[in-house]
Design an enzyme around this catalytic site. Structure first.
Site, PDB file in Angstrom:
ATOM      1  N   ASP A  35      -4.294  -2.606   4.995  1.00 40.83           N
ATOM      2  CA  ASP A  35      -4.880  -2.142   6.277  1.00 40.83           C
ATOM      3  C   ASP A  35      -6.293  -2.229   6.301  1.00 40.83           C
ATOM      4  O   ASP A  35      -6.959  -2.023   7.578  1.00 40.83           O
ATOM      5  CB  ASP A  35      -4.185  -0.713   6.706  1.00 40.83           C
ATOM      6  CG  ASP A  35      -4.402   0.102   5.544  1.00 40.83           C
ATOM      7  OD1 ASP A  35      -5.272  -0.084   4.566  1.00 40.83           O
ATOM      8  OD2 ASP A  35      -3.906   1.410   5.252  1.00 40.83           O
ATOM      9  N   ASP A  85      -8.947  -5.127   2.292  1.00 39.83           N
ATOM     10  CA  ASP A  85      -7.647  -5.642   1.638  1.00 39.83           C
ATOM     11  C   ASP A  85      -7.588  -7.248   2.121  1.00 39.83           C
ATOM     12  O   ASP A  85      -6.850  -8.097   1.634  1.00 39.83           O
ATOM     13  CB  ASP A  85      -6.636  -5.023   2.257  1.00 39.83           C
ATOM     14  CG  ASP A  85      -6.089  -3.610   1.963  1.00 39.83           C
ATOM     15  OD1 ASP A  85      -6.359  -3.431   0.636  1.00 39.83           O
ATOM     16  OD2 ASP A  85      -5.815  -2.850   2.410  1.00 39.83           O
ATOM     17  N   ASP A 139       0.949  -1.159  -0.178  1.00 38.64           N
ATOM     18  CA  ASP A 139       0.015  -0.068   0.008  1.00 38.64           C
ATOM     19  C   ASP A 139       0.866   1.173  -0.071  1.00 38.64           C
ATOM     20  O   ASP A 139       2.051   1.009   0.475  1.00 38.64           O
ATOM     21  CB  ASP A 139      -0.765  -0.026   1.342  1.00 38.64           C
ATOM     22  CG  ASP A 139      -2.102  -0.898   1.247  1.00 38.64           C
ATOM     23  OD1 ASP A 139      -2.290  -1.305   0.088  1.00 38.64           O
ATOM     24  OD2 ASP A 139      -2.846  -0.955   2.112  1.00 38.64           O
TER      25      ASP A 139
END
Length: 1194
Positions: free
Chosen positions: A773, A777, A453
């Site tokens: 997070d 996801d 990310d």
């Protein structure tokens, strides 16, 4: 039928005294929470007079929460129980000893030792009879013959040592594991309102009557009833098996259950049941209802638990949704083995088979030799009185055979793996890696790709607004409030303060002169900071419009990529404030405010102009652009559920550029990854220009490279065919060059990860690590070989789907994990190199010795000592080598790289040659060299000879010095490098050496040893040290020139990957063969439940399956616990057989998609608003309470 009410709560005795204080009892609340939707609402309204009345009965304030008075909290804990589900009792040390005794080789040894003991006490009358073919013993041998029992006793003693070591190791491992669990439990906190303040409280501290704040991504820690909610959707699949998200509202269904996931929205609930009285707890109580039943179930489910029962929500896709499969639950394929596990199992089985063969041949040759020599050559008759003596000989041969087997089987492997992993996991804690699944640690060493990310991992996740475009003006710094028209300023403040979660706020800095603390969503904090920078107060606005007054909230989710809040205007009508990604919101705007705050039309050409002059320049500086807009509804109330109509015709107020600076240590970490042969890819929801700018700053893309930066839409267009299905060949053309995937949805991330893992292009298969997070996801984290969740910013759902939690959310910690992972791999290879050298030598020596001299030069007890030093101590010494930076200078091993490289094979064979030469020289010429009596062909109970003692001593000392050689496996010359950094290694080598001196000098008969002179000792030492010099000679020979060397311990090959469950079964047979007390214990920590069955979306036999009681196991499978999230047995790859796969590809033949957490199927309703009618039927066909079907099954 076990009635759950019997297992109310341990505090029952006290309940009587206090229950009068509250307006309802534990049992009433439990009964209430068993109801669903309309039944629940009726019960609340009829019995309690509404939710607010229930709050007053529970003596709590729906806005302020509990007072937090300790005596009140204590009383609540006594009356309603604590929010804690007692874990399963750990196995006692004796149980572990019993388990270690189950090892086949040890059992055979025990039997052999007992027979040997019994026979040594038996004095047959023909003892002195020369006709039995035994040399007549001289008088001094008499005493020795009396001591014949010692060998048997010594074998038993060494078996006891091995068992105790194994049991102790298992016990400490379990203790460590529990410590890890407790740590994970303590880390889980939840937002609770007490005394009007929102505080983060450890889950175990929550009591009945608490007012809890719930938001997107939470895992509910207790049962409760909704007081106020915005657009709340819950995934209840962990309890009901239904994968559809359930809408929760005060009017329709306010019942919230522990262990379920919040997939969208936010709200507040009053806690009504905790711990063993919550729905999760009741199911747990049923599970533990009868120990006997549990034992049976355990046998049925073939689990090896030994760890607290974890009740953590299982995600529906983990089960295998097929009624027939439920009947064959024991046959369900386990999750794919970790890379190392697969290689080790194969290797151990190969070695085991070879050892078995050698030992069988040894015994056979010894017996044949004896029979032929006595009865054929010497033509002796078989005399009845001689039989016991012959049997004694046969037992001796049998024991020699068994010891060959014991030495051949690398029992230390599970031990080495365990020690290495446990040691690494403990040390990784210090490096901010909280490892939830042990094998993740070792898989990380093989990682070839990391999909990361952007926000929070590569950047600091401390967002600030640095530019703004308001009223036709682009401000490159924050404007002063006087520069803005009061009307516009007022709109900005209101829209930001109201249209953001009220849990997001800015608090004063902890230290003087520090930065203000950002609590909640960081993007919203940046906007609130912008309001503060404009010298305005957002608190005043929020106090004026509290959360209860918000008319309708469209919370942010991955499909909308925007958030909107509707309020009623005092003058009548409604106003909606919206904010979101600038390109998404601007498309929905048809008006804009000018300098004077007047509304102007905003056409397509104006939008394009704005994108070119404002948004792209901001993005190219790495800023996130957020647009703030509003819309008034003056003519009556629109249909709020028709989102596409509502979110149009907006008026743009402002566009702001938010900066999230790159973490200073990230570029260096990414450079390390590149050197280590790991490709880093950025997958972000941000716009492509921002993503590219940040990727360049981090060093993920360097100018002049041949790489791709794609947006989610473009990515999908390139990889899908006309039918919208992902095609692996198309994906294979893209992923090798892809470095940045922007504006990506969770499904895109999952598709990319799955595509890279399944790909077979390139010389080796990829091992992928993913960071995440958000709740969305979850699917990608589960699919990845290693999933990293963020410890600070991560939601509970993400943490639960992950393998490792980064406690500092920092990318550099991932690099540390890679280093530790590679270290585990190398440690095990070092151990293997050492172990196999000993194995090869000991087996060949025992085998040839037995064939030529009818006796193994190394006795059973000596072999067991060698086994102990080479297994237990060597695994301890070699498995605890600390990692060095040099580990990051080589390329990853990947999936198919064998455990034993050609260099290692060269080392193993090279050292074996040296050792065998020395030992055979000593066996056949040693007595002449040292001028001592020969020990060959000694009679049965003859005393130990100096000759064979020298052989034993030399053998052990050679192993000891070879242990130092084994510290390096890549052909390095300096084997002493960094040896003093590893104190364990030094102490083990020293300890073994001292023990060896004691054994030789004082071991006597049990160890078949006799004292040696000083010069003999020096010769032994000299030959031992020769190992180090020989090691240098071996490393001089280039590996390439030795063409005959083969590698061993391969991973799975491409063809085998395509095999389905049958292939997995084969591995399990191999494991049975390997059944070493705790077979590579990663999986050993399984708990009671196998996996919950997914209720099929459209399953024809659904009705009958509900009517007929489920298989005993189904209760096991029912669910798991939010607190413990160590889930060893998550099937990473749901295995489908061919015809099911066709179904999946062809959605029309019944939607059988295995839904991953929060993943929207390609053909699912995007906004999750309307539910397909056929799906509604299914929900209805379930009984009102999920416990109904549960009870019938128990």
């Amino acid at each position: 039928m076990t009635n759950p009410t019997e297992h109310a709560l341990p505090a029952n005795s006290m309940v009587e005294s206090h229950e009068g204080d509250f307006g309802c009892t534990v049992m009433e609340l439990r009964k209430l929470m068993e109801l669903r939707s309309s039944d629940g609402i009726d019960q609340i309204n009829v019995h309690y007079g509404g939710v607010m009345n229930l709050c007053s009965r529970l003596k709590t304030n729906p806005v302020e929460g509990l007072s937090g008075n300790p005596t009140d909290l204590e009383k609540r804990k006594q009356v309603f129980g604590q929010n804690f589900i007692p874990p399963k009792k750990p196995k006692t040390f004796l149980e572990l000893v019993w388990e270690a005794l189950q090892d086949v080789t040890l059992i055979i040894l025990e039997i052999a030792a007992i027979i040997s003991l019994v026979l040594s006490f038996y004095r047959p009358p023909g003892e002195e009879n020369e006709q039995c073919g035994l040399p007549v013993s001289s008088p001094e041998d008499e005493g020795e013959a009396e001591a014949g029992w010692i060998e048997g006793a010594a074998i038993l003693f060494s078996v006891i040592i091995v068992v105790l070591v194994t049991a102790f190791n298992d016990w400490s491992k379990e203790k460590q594991f529990r410590g890890l669990q407790n740590r994970i439990e303590k880390e889980q906190k939840f937002s609770v309102i007490r005394n009007g303040h929102i505080i983060q409280l450890p889950v175990a501290e929550i009591v009945v009557g608490d007012i809890a704040q719930i938001k997107y991504g939470d895992l509910l820690p207790a049962d409760g009833i909704l007081i106020q909610g915005n657009d709340l959707k819950i995934d209840e699949s962990s309890l009901t098996g239904e994968s559809d998200h359930v809408k929760k509202s005060l009017e329709r269904d306010p019942m919230l259950l522990s262990g379920t996931h919040v997939m969208e929205g936010s709200g507040r609930m009053v806690v009504t049941a905790v711990g063993i009285n919550s729905q999760t707890g009741i199911i747990f109580t049923l599970l533990g209802a009868s120990e006997g039943e549990e034992e049976e179930k355990k046998k049925k489910a073939k689990t090896q638990d030994g760890v607290a029962l974890e009740i953590q929500p299982l995600n529906s896709q983990e089960g295998i949704d097929n009624e027939e499969k439920e009947k064959k639950v024991t046959k369900l394929p386990k999750k794919e083995k970790s890379v190392l596990q697969g290689k080790l199992t194969r290797l151990a089985v190969q070695i085991g088979k070879a050892g078995l063969l050698m030992s069988a041949i040894t015994v056979l040759i010894l017996i044949l030799y004896f029979v032929i020599e006595n009865f054929v050559i010497h033509r002796r008759p078989w005399l009845a009185e001689c039989t016991p003596i012959y049997i004694q000989y046969f037992v001796k041969f049998f024991i020699i055979g068994i010891t060959v087997l014991v030495v051949a089987v690398p029992e230390g492997l599970p031990l080495a793996v365990t020690i290495s992993l446990a040691y690494s996991v403990k040390k990784m804690m210090k490096d901010n890696n909280l490892v939830r699944h042990l094998d993740a640690c070792e898989t990380m060493g093989n990682a070839t790709a990391i999909c990361s990310d952007k926000t929070g991992t590569l950047t600091m996740n401390r967002m600030t607004v640095v530019q703004a475009y308001i009223g036709d003006t682009h401000y490159h710094q924050i404007p002063s409030p006087d520069a803005l028209v009061p009307k516009v300023l007022d709109l900005i403040v209101n829209s930001i303060a109201i249209n953001s979660a009220y849990t997001s706020k800015i608090l004063p800095p902890e230290k003087e002169g520090g930065l203000p603390r950002q609590v909640g969503n960081k993007t919203e904090c940046a906007l609130l900071g912008f309001v503060t920078d404009l010298k305005q107060d957002y608190h005043a606005v929020r106090n004026e419009v509290p959360e209860e007054k918000l008319y309708k909230v469209y919370t942010f989710n991955s499909v909308r990529k925007s958030m909107s809040t509707v309020i009623e205007k005092p003058s009548g009508g409604y106003r909606m404030y919206s904010k979101g990604a600038s390109e998404i919101i601007l498309r929905k705007c048809n008006r804009i405010l000018d300098k004077k705050g007047e509304v102007m039309p905003f056409k397509n050409k104006d939008r394009d102009e704005m994108v070119r002059t404002v948004i792209e320049p901001m993005a190219s500086e790495g800023l996130r652009t957020i647009c703030i807009a509003y819309r008034d509804f003056n003519d009556g109330e629109p249909t709020w559920d028709n989102e596409s109509e509502i979110l149009t015709e907006l008026t743009c107020i402002a566009v702001v550029g938010i900066e999230d600076p790159v973490r200073p240590e990230v570029p260096e970490a990414i450079a390390k990854c590149k050197r280590a042969g790991i490709t880093v890819r950025m997958v972000t929801g941000d716009n492509i220009n921002t993503a590219r700018a940040i990727a360049t700053k981090c060093g993920i893309v360097t100018p002049g490279d041949d790489f791709l930066c794609l947006e989610g839409k473009e990515f999908n267009r390139l990889i899908r065919n006309e039918k919208g299905e992902v095609e692996q060949e198309k994906l294979d053309k893209i992923w090798p060059k892809l470095r940045v995937l922007a504006r990506s949805s969770p499904t895109d991330k999952h598709t990319l990860v799955k595509g890279i893992i399944d790909s077979t292009v390139g010389e080796q298969r990829q091992v992928v690590a993913v960071t995440g997070d958000g709740t969305n996801d979850g699917p990608a984290l589960k699919k990845a070989d290693v999933g990293f969740a963020m410890g600070i910013a991560g939601t509970d759902v993400a943490k639960e789907a992950s393998d490792i939690i980064l406690t500092d959310d920092n990318f550099t910690s991932i690099v540390k994990a890679v280093m530790w992972g590679r270290n585990v791999y190398d440690s095990i290879s070092k151990f293997l190199q050492f172990q196999l050298t000993v194995n090869v030598v000991a087996v060949i020596v025992a085998f040839t010795g037995a064939c030529i001299t009818q006796d193994s030069p190394l006795k059973a007890v000596q072999m067991l000592w060698v086994n102990l030093i080479m297994d237990t101590f060597a695994s301890l010494a070699l498995a605890t080598e600390p990692p060095t930076e040099s580990l990051l200078k080589r390329r990853p091993y990947g999936r198919n790289k064998p455990l034993i490289s050609r260099t290692m094979m060269k080392n193993i064979l090279g050292h074996a040659v040296y050792q065998l030469t020395v030992i055979f020289f000593l066996v056949f010429a040693g007595e002449r060299f040292f001028d001592i009596d020969s020990g060959r062909k000694a009679p049965l109970h003859s005393p130990p000879s100096q000759h064979y003692t020298i052989i034993f001593n030399t053998f052990v000392l050679m192993q000891l010095f070879n242990e130092i050689n084994s510290r390096k496996i890549h052909g390095e010359r300096n084997v002493f490098a960094g040896i003093f950094r590893n104190l364990i290694f030094c102490s083990v080598v020293l300890g073994t050496f001292i023990s060896q001196i004691l054994i030789v000098e004082f071991g006597g008969k049990p160890f078949s040893c006799t004292k040696l002179t000083l010069s003999q000792w020096f010769w032994c030492l000299f030959i031992g040290i020769g190992e180090l010099l020989w090691g240098q000679i071996i490393s001089t020979i280039p590996t390439q020139s030795l063409k005959f060397l083969k590698e061993a311990g391969h991973g799975t090959t491409k063809e085998e990957i395509t095999k389905d469950a049958e292939g997995l079964d084969e591995i399990d047979h191999a494991e049975m063969e390997l059944r070493r007390g705790q077979i590579l214990w990663f999986r050993g920590l399984n708990r009671i439940q196998t996996q919950i069955k997914v209720v099929k979306a459209f399953h024809s036999s659904l009705h009958e399956s509900i009517q007929k009681p489920k298989n005993q196991n189904s209760i096991h499978n029912f669910m798991t616990h939010p607190e413990f999230a160590i889930d060893e047995e998550v099937p990473r790859t749901p295995l489908l057989d061919e015809h099911e796969e066709e179904n999946l590809d062809n959605p029309t033949s019944g939607t059988r998609a295995l839904l991953l957490d929060g993943e929207v199927t390609p053909y699912a309703n995007k906004n999750n608003n309307a539910v397909d009618s056929s799906q509604v039927q299914i929900v209805a066909s379930h009984s009102d309470s999920p416990r109904h079907s549960l009870e019938t099954s128990v």
